[in-house]
Design a protein around this motif. Sequence first.
Motif, PDB file in Angstrom:
ATOM      1  N   VAL A 165       0.849  -1.196   0.000  1.00  0.00           N
ATOM      2  CA  VAL A 165       0.000   0.000   0.000  1.00  0.00           C
ATOM      3  C   VAL A 165       0.883   1.243   0.000  1.00  0.00           C
ATOM      4  O   VAL A 165       2.021   1.206   0.471  1.00  0.00           O
ATOM      5  CB  VAL A 165      -0.938   0.027   1.228  1.00  0.00           C
ATOM      6  N   ASN A 166       0.348   2.327  -0.518  1.00  0.00           N
ATOM      7  CA  ASN A 166       1.105   3.581  -0.559  1.00  0.00           C
ATOM      8  C   ASN A 166       1.249   4.216   0.822  1.00  0.00           C
ATOM      9  O   ASN A 166       2.264   4.829   1.134  1.00  0.00           O
ATOM     10  CB  ASN A 166       0.433   4.575  -1.503  1.00  0.00           C
ATOM     11  N   ASP A 167       0.189   4.097   1.650  1.00  0.00           N
ATOM     12  CA  ASP A 167       0.205   4.710   2.987  1.00  0.00           C
ATOM     13  C   ASP A 167       0.497   3.632   4.018  1.00  0.00           C
ATOM     14  O   ASP A 167      -0.318   2.742   4.258  1.00  0.00           O
ATOM     15  CB  ASP A 167      -1.136   5.376   3.284  1.00  0.00           C
ATOM     16  N   GLN A 168       1.653   3.722   4.654  1.00  0.00           N
ATOM     17  CA  GLN A 168       2.041   2.714   5.639  1.00  0.00           C
ATOM     18  C   GLN A 168       1.285   2.890   6.952  1.00  0.00           C
ATOM     19  O   GLN A 168       0.927   1.914   7.614  1.00  0.00           O
ATOM     20  CB  GLN A 168       3.546   2.771   5.889  1.00  0.00           C
ATOM     21  N   THR A 169       1.045   4.141   7.360  1.00  0.00           N
ATOM     22  CA  THR A 169       0.297   4.421   8.581  1.00  0.00           C
ATOM     23  C   THR A 169      -0.747   5.497   8.305  1.00  0.00           C
ATOM     24  O   THR A 169      -0.599   6.310   7.382  1.00  0.00           O
ATOM     25  CB  THR A 169       1.220   4.902   9.721  1.00  0.00           C
ATOM     26  N   VAL A 170      -1.806   5.517   9.115  1.00  0.00           N
ATOM     27  CA  VAL A 170      -2.868   6.518   8.987  1.00  0.00           C
ATOM     28  C   VAL A 170      -3.300   6.965  10.380  1.00  0.00           C
ATOM     29  O   VAL A 170      -3.060   6.266  11.373  1.00  0.00           O
ATOM     30  CB  VAL A 170      -4.089   5.958   8.225  1.00  0.00           C
ATOM     31  N   LYS A 171      -3.937   8.139  10.440  1.00  0.00           N
ATOM     32  CA  LYS A 171      -4.473   8.644  11.698  1.00  0.00           C
ATOM     33  C   LYS A 171      -5.928   8.203  11.822  1.00  0.00           C
ATOM     34  O   LYS A 171      -6.729   8.399  10.909  1.00  0.00           O
ATOM     35  CB  LYS A 171      -4.384  10.168  11.744  1.00  0.00           C
ATOM     36  N   VAL A 172      -6.272   7.606  12.953  1.00  0.00           N
ATOM     37  CA  VAL A 172      -7.624   7.101  13.181  1.00  0.00           C
ATOM     38  C   VAL A 172      -8.244   7.854  14.354  1.00  0.00           C
ATOM     39  O   VAL A 172      -7.641   7.970  15.426  1.00  0.00           O
ATOM     40  CB  VAL A 172      -7.619   5.583  13.474  1.00  0.00           C
ATOM     41  N   THR A 173      -9.459   8.349  14.144  1.00  0.00           N
ATOM     42  CA  THR A 173     -10.212   9.021  15.197  1.00  0.00           C
ATOM     43  C   THR A 173     -11.486   8.235  15.448  1.00  0.00           C
ATOM     44  O   THR A 173     -12.213   7.891  14.520  1.00  0.00           O
ATOM     45  CB  THR A 173     -10.562  10.462  14.793  1.00  0.00           C
ATOM     46  N   ALA A 174     -11.759   7.934  16.721  1.00  0.00           N
ATOM     47  CA  ALA A 174     -12.946   7.161  17.094  1.00  0.00           C
ATOM     48  C   ALA A 174     -13.294   7.474  18.541  1.00  0.00           C
ATOM     49  O   ALA A 174     -12.688   8.344  19.169  1.00  0.00           O
ATOM     50  CB  ALA A 174     -12.694   5.666  16.900  1.00  0.00           C
ATOM     51  N   GLY A 175     -14.271   6.743  19.078  1.00  0.00           N
ATOM     52  CA  GLY A 175     -14.608   6.885  20.487  1.00  0.00           C
ATOM     53  C   GLY A 175     -13.516   6.291  21.361  1.00  0.00           C
ATOM     54  O   GLY A 175     -12.787   5.383  20.949  1.00  0.00           O
TER      55      GLY A 175
END
Length: 318
Positions: A165-175
């Motif tokens: 994949v091109n993006d190795q890490t991502v920012k995740v927002t949740a409860g």
Amino acid sequence: MGNKFFNSRLFYVLASVFFAIILFFNANATSIRNETGNNSAGEVYTATINNVPIELKYDTTNYFVSGYTSTATVHLSGYNRLSITNEENVDTRKFYLSMDLSKYKVGKVDVPVRIESLPSAVTATISPKTMNVTIEKKASEEFEVTPKVDPTQLPTGFTIATQSVNDQTVKVTAGKESITQIAAIVAALPSDVTLTDNYAGTVTLHAVDSTGKILPAQISPATTHLKVLVNKLTKKVPIELKTTGTLDKSLSEMKTKLSADTVTISGEESSLDAITKIPANISVTGVTKETKVKVPLSASGVTLDPKEIEVTLIPVKK
């Protein structure tokens, strides 16, 4: 005496006033009928609008909301057809739907879906009328992205060589509670793709728990580029050349020389088993001197390497 009254000026004045009043009320009644779309029978016009967006009102800085659907169905009714038509059209619509969560605390709550700015000439009902919403404190975290291919998307005998994949890490927002249940952020191969060949394309990212269930989360970026290289089933088969057309009268025969005698085919096992040779046709009509011709190759359900060969036609004089 009676005849004098009917012939008097007072009688004509009273008669004029009487007929003027009748004409006035008749004109007003006509105007009212026109304004209501000639709805003289009191007909009720209705419309059903699906997928109307719902605006959420809450503290987006500190809270994360999940468990709701972002749209609802609205049923409209009214005596004025124009008003109904205007509300059906998204470009002229005045009403909108909202859910106000600002007064609720953290947890699961039933929240009414409200309709705002609805014209007075129109009545409406909403489906669903309420939604069960989960309100949590907001939390953010970095996650690695995992490429995913379902085994059922690989034909028998195929294996995955590499996936990236091109993006190795991502920012995740949740409860705050929900984010602890996230086991992975997956970049899944679209379910309608079968890997009979390499794949490259943009896919949507999803947060999943340990069972693979998709969890509510905001992921940034929301998509990534997925690349999957596969090891295909292959086999070599001979090329069967067939000459067509009419041999020139000055020639005794036409010899041929192929740039390759075999071709490598790849595909599903059943398709490979059905193919024992690859036909190639070439016309000798009008050929009287040595000629090189590119001949395309094809077969059903497989890919070929090479996809064409060069055939040299060598005329033999009588």
